[in-house]
Scaffold this motif. Structure first.
Motif, short mmCIF file in Angstrom:
data_model
loop_
_atom_site.label_atom_id
_atom_site.label_comp_id
_atom_site.label_asym_id
_atom_site.label_seq_id
_atom_site.Cartn_x
_atom_site.Cartn_y
_atom_site.Cartn_z
N GLN A 97 0.31 4.32 -9.40
CA GLN A 97 0.61 5.70 -9.03
C GLN A 97 0.43 6.66 -10.21
O GLN A 97 -0.12 7.74 -10.07
CB GLN A 97 2.04 5.80 -8.49
CG GLN A 97 2.20 5.06 -7.17
CD GLN A 97 3.15 5.77 -6.23
OE1 GLN A 97 3.51 6.92 -6.42
NE2 GLN A 97 3.55 5.07 -5.18
N ALA A 107 0.63 7.60 -0.68
CA ALA A 107 1.73 7.19 -1.57
C ALA A 107 1.60 7.87 -2.92
O ALA A 107 2.57 8.43 -3.45
CB ALA A 107 1.74 5.68 -1.72
N ILE A 137 -3.56 4.89 3.08
CA ILE A 137 -2.13 4.66 2.87
C ILE A 137 -1.74 4.84 1.40
O ILE A 137 -0.78 5.54 1.08
CB ILE A 137 -1.73 3.23 3.31
CG1 ILE A 137 -2.16 2.97 4.75
CG2 ILE A 137 -0.23 3.00 3.14
CD1 ILE A 137 -2.04 1.52 5.19
N ASP A 138 -2.51 4.20 0.52
CA ASP A 138 -2.13 4.26 -0.90
C ASP A 138 -2.35 5.64 -1.48
O ASP A 138 -1.62 6.06 -2.38
CB ASP A 138 -2.87 3.17 -1.71
CG ASP A 138 -4.36 3.15 -1.46
OD1 ASP A 138 -4.77 3.16 -0.28
OD2 ASP A 138 -5.13 3.12 -2.44
N GLN A 151 0.83 -1.21 0.00
CA GLN A 151 0.00 0.00 0.00
C GLN A 151 0.86 1.26 0.00
O GLN A 151 0.53 2.25 -0.63
CB GLN A 151 -0.93 0.00 1.21
CG GLN A 151 -1.98 -1.08 1.12
CD GLN A 151 -2.84 -1.11 2.36
OE1 GLN A 151 -3.78 -0.34 2.50
NE2 GLN A 151 -2.53 -1.98 3.28
N ARG A 202 3.42 1.58 -1.52
CA ARG A 202 3.91 1.78 -2.89
C ARG A 202 2.78 2.18 -3.83
O ARG A 202 2.95 2.25 -5.04
CB ARG A 202 4.61 0.52 -3.40
CG ARG A 202 5.86 0.13 -2.61
CD ARG A 202 6.89 1.27 -2.55
NE ARG A 202 8.10 0.85 -1.85
CZ ARG A 202 8.55 1.37 -0.71
NH1 ARG A 202 7.87 2.34 -0.13
NH2 ARG A 202 9.66 0.93 -0.16
N GLY A 203 1.57 2.35 -3.27
CA GLY A 203 0.47 2.89 -4.08
C GLY A 203 -0.61 1.91 -4.46
O GLY A 203 -1.52 2.25 -5.21
N LEU A 204 -0.55 0.68 -3.95
CA LEU A 204 -1.59 -0.31 -4.29
C LEU A 204 -2.74 -0.21 -3.30
O LEU A 204 -2.51 -0.05 -2.10
CB LEU A 204 -1.01 -1.73 -4.20
CG LEU A 204 -0.27 -2.25 -5.43
CD1 LEU A 204 0.93 -1.40 -5.77
CD2 LEU A 204 0.16 -3.67 -5.17
#
Ligand SMILES: Nc1ncnc2c1ncn2[C@@H]1O[C@H](COP(=O)(O)OP(=O)(O)OP(=O)(O)O)[C@@H](O)[C@H]1O
Ligand SMILES: [Mg+2]
Lengths: 478, 256
Positions: free
Chosen positions: B106, B76, B72-73, A432, A434-436
């Motif tokens: 992202q 990021a 959280i994401d 998460q 890392r953006g997932l």
């Protein structure tokens, strides 16, 4: 995190729709007359009917098994309908153009566009809807090379010598309660014969769909790979979302003659029932293959559906130097129960078997690996390697492993490894960060866990299996 | 860039961060030093939104976006990156797959287009070379069987690929041999473009020889007890933390 995932769980079972197809369905109930009618619907020869009736007589005397690790409502076999077919199939369509458009739409919605498939070279499909085969593509083209790929009901009429010789030769008529019932009432399924020394030029696949309410599906598959031949076969299955449990009791027999190879892959996505265990398919399946000298059978299965799964694709390694493989991913979530594994029966010299089982449990589900490795007296120099890995998601689910070993030959070697792990908070957080999103994160971690099995699937199905896991896993941490 | 005001963080019912203020401007490099257990990792987890790190007071924003309000994401994709003190393994998921899924997620969230497969491969290979890992590491499972130093370099590779706005590096220099330290430092320096900011958590002034910080802060007892320029790191290296005991506990606001 947990709540987010729980929320996402409300996602529907994608294959859960019901097709609006007018059907001819037998009233529920089972007696000799029903069997005679099934046989008559299929225009079967007398020997086939006799075979069915013999099985029925055996079945009536058999007690329904009681399994330690599965809990389900016992079925009322008189409350099930044993035959259902779309009315449009009364006259068998001779080509795709004649197939009821509503049926074609059904398969398109399921991601199996038949028309397109026919243009897409490389995969031949037999499509079974409730109790009948709707269409088999590339049938003529395959026949040019001597490959027979057709509904088993056609094979009974057109290739009786092969069917008579091999039907019931691997899974005998009195093998077990559900297989014996199948012998009596099976309706359709696929038949494959690959001639000597032939490499089947296409992937063969069968797609099973249960549509009608209160019907059971009893399909029968028979694959014969003659000496030195090779075939890769895949089956897929789905069913509508219903509150009632439905029974699926299939039998698959593989005959792998000297030096032949059969690769049999399954992506099973029957309706699993709801969160609380209401509805869903009872999947009681008997799959077994026999390997003659230097032959090889490889079972690969991805099991994500069904309320209850009871399934042990097995290999009888009769011929010297024959090889059996079993690669399995079984995912259970919600209230699903799976009891699956394999039997590797080593009879010949220097026979080899490999078992890789990956069980993933989420929600309050239960996932059991049950396997038997039998080393017979003649299995000199035989070897087995078994690896059973369990992955737990959340802390309300269960994973169990029952590896049985019987060895009658001191030179045979059996190795067993087992691990149990959890999707850790650390792994989830890394993904998460890392953006997932949480769902992608779980599905990536689980996909990684299953890698060894997925790489055994034919390319296009490996992708499909990955996607299926992703969908099945949505919101599975609870 | 990053603005933290009066932050209080509870972990397992204990206040670990207690009234922390920090302001990092675009392009700046801030180092945080401090004794074991001071709350440095806790700060990085609270900012990135890890479960169990509960913010009970104060605010934190990244480019005027309220971080504490995001998942959280989302944090990021807003540009916050954390290089972990203890990177975790994800067996069976190749580094390449992991990077691709993360970069795609992202970029999509930021409204950019996905890289094509070949563009992506080129970038990944370049990043891998930059941190001096053999290309075979792209095929290996994420951190699976990597040595301690390889894991740290792998984190830097992820940072390079993800192009964050603010990088938090939690002891990226621990456990590195002298050559690897230089590789990690070079990797970090290569990402300094005048806009990207860094929060570098370290115990050793050695790293700061390579990555020249604009500010050095000392975190103790849940807040910043002293801030200064790079020379502060030298003092700490020479004298340890005990001489700070008498310091005014509110001195941490110096960088505001
Ligand atoms: N999940 C947790 N449960 C209980 N206590 C925790 C947890 N996480 C951190 N702590 C406690 O919070 C305090 C700060 O820990 P933290 O990891 O932030 O320290 P640190 O400054 O990063 O130390 P180090 O230099 O050793 O990495 C420690 O006392 C630690 O034990
Ligand atoms: Mg720390």
């Amino acid at each position: 995190m947990t709540e987010q995932l729980d929320e996402a769980l409300s996602r529907e079972y994608e294959a859960g729709f019901v097709s609006d197809v007018e059907s001819r369905t037998f009233e529920p109930g089972l007696d000799e007359d029903v069997i005679r009618r099934i046989s008559a619907m299929k225009d079967e020869p007398q020997w086939m009917l006799d075979w069915r009736l013999k099985a029925f007589a055996l079945w009536k005397k058999m007690p329904e098994p009681d399994w330690a690790h599965l809990q389900y409502n016992k079925m009322d076999f008189q409350a099930i309908s044993y035959y259902s077919a779309p009315k449009s199939m009364d006259e068998r369509p001779k080509s795709l153009d004649e197939v009821d458009p509503e049926l074609l739409r059904t398969y398109e919605k399921l991601g199996i566009p038949l028309i397109e498939q026919q243009q897409l070279a490389g995969i031949a499909v037999d499509v079974v809807f409730d109790s009948v085969s709707v269409v088999t593509t590339f049938r003529e083209k395959l026949l040019e090379q001597g490959v027979i790929f057709c509904p088993i009901s056609d094979a009974i009429r057109e290739h009786p010598e092969l069917v008579k010789k091999y039907l019931g030769s691997v899974v005998s008529q009195k093998d077990n309660f559900f297989s014996t019932l199948n012998c009596a009432v099976f309706t359709d399924g696929s038949f494959v014969y690959i001639p000597k020394g032939t490499r089947c030029p296409m992937e063969l696949s069968t797609y099973f769909r249960i549509n009608e309410l209160n019907t059971g599906q009893f399909e029968r598959t028979l694959i014969i790979a003659d000496e030195g031949s090779h075939v890769s076969y895949l089956e897929g299955c789905t069913a509508p979302q219903r509150d009632e449990n439905q029974l699926h009791a299939a039998v698959v027999e593989l005959i792998c003659l000297d030096g032949a190879e059969i690769k049999y892959s399954t992506v099973q996505n029957w309706y699993p029932g709801d969160e609380n265990g209401k509805g869903g398919i009872y999947n009681f399946v008997t799959k077994r293959g026999i390997c003659h000298t230097n032959a090889k059978i490889s079972w690969t299965q991805v099991e994500t559906g069904s309320a209850v799964t009871w399934k042990y694709p097995s290999c009888i390694l009769k011929g010297d130097n024959s090889i059996g493989e079993f690669y399995s991913v079984a995912l259970t979530r919600g209230a699903q129960q799976a009891d699956t594994g394999t039997k590797m029966i080593h009879l010949g010299k220097n026979t080899r078997s490999t078992i890789i089982s990956k069980g993933i449990s989420a929600g309050k589900s239960n996932n059991t690996y049950r396997g038997l490795v039998h080393m017979g007296k003649g299995a000199t120099g035989a070897r087995n390697f078994t690896q059973c890995d369990s992955l737990l998601i959340g802390d309300k689910c269960g994973a169990h492993t029952f590896p049985y070993v019987e060895s009658r030959n001191p030179t045979a070697i059996v190795e067993h490894e087992a691990t149990t792990s959890k999707v850790s908070d650390d792994q989830m957080f890394l993904c998460q960060q890392r953006g997932l999103d949480p769902e992608k994160a779980v599905s990536m971690i689980v996909n990684g866990f299953c890698k060894e099995v997925f790489k055994e699937l034919p390319m296009e199905f490996a992708v499909e299996a990955g996607k299926l896991l992703e969908i099945s896993l949505e919101g599975s941490i609870g | 860039m990053l603005k933290i005001t009066d932050l209080q963080v509870k972990v397992a019912d204990k206040d670990i961060i207690n009234g922390l203020n920090l302001h990092i401007k675009p392009g700046e490099v801030h180092a945080i030093m401090g004794p074991n257990g001071a709350g440095k990792s806790t700060l990085s987890y609270a900012l990135t939104g890890r479960d169990g790190y509960q913010v009970t007071r104060g605010s934190a924003s990244l480019d005027d976006q309220d971080l504490l309000d995001m998942e959280i994401d989302q944090r990021a994709t807003a540009g916050l990156f954390l290089a972990f003190q203890y990177p975790v393994e994800i067996p069976g998921v190749s580094n390449m797959e992991f990077l691709k899924v993360a970069v795609d997620a992202q970029r999509l969230a930021r409204g950019a287009t996905k890289y094509s497969a070949s563009e992506f491969l080129k970038l990944a290979k370049a990043a891998c070379k930059q941190v001096n890992l053999p290309l075979s590491f792209l095929k290996r499972g994420v951190n699976e069987g990597f040595s301690g130093g390889e894991k740290k370099r792998n984190e830097i590779m992820q940072m390079i690929m993800l192009e964050p706005k603010l990088c938090i590096l939690d002891e990226s220099d621990s456990g590195l041999d002298i050559d690897a330290l230089k590789i990690v430092a070079d990797g970090i320096n290569s990402q300094r473009d005048g806009k990207r900011s860094f929060l570098v958590i370290t115990h050793y002034q050695r790293l700061l020889d390579y990555i020249k910080p604009d500010y050095v802060h000392v975190l103790a007892d849940g807040k910043i007890v002293k801030s200064g320029g790079p020379e502060l790191a030298l003092e700490l290296e020479a004298q340890g933390y005990s001489w700070l005991e008498s310091y005014d506990r509110n001195a941490g606001d110096a960088s505001e």
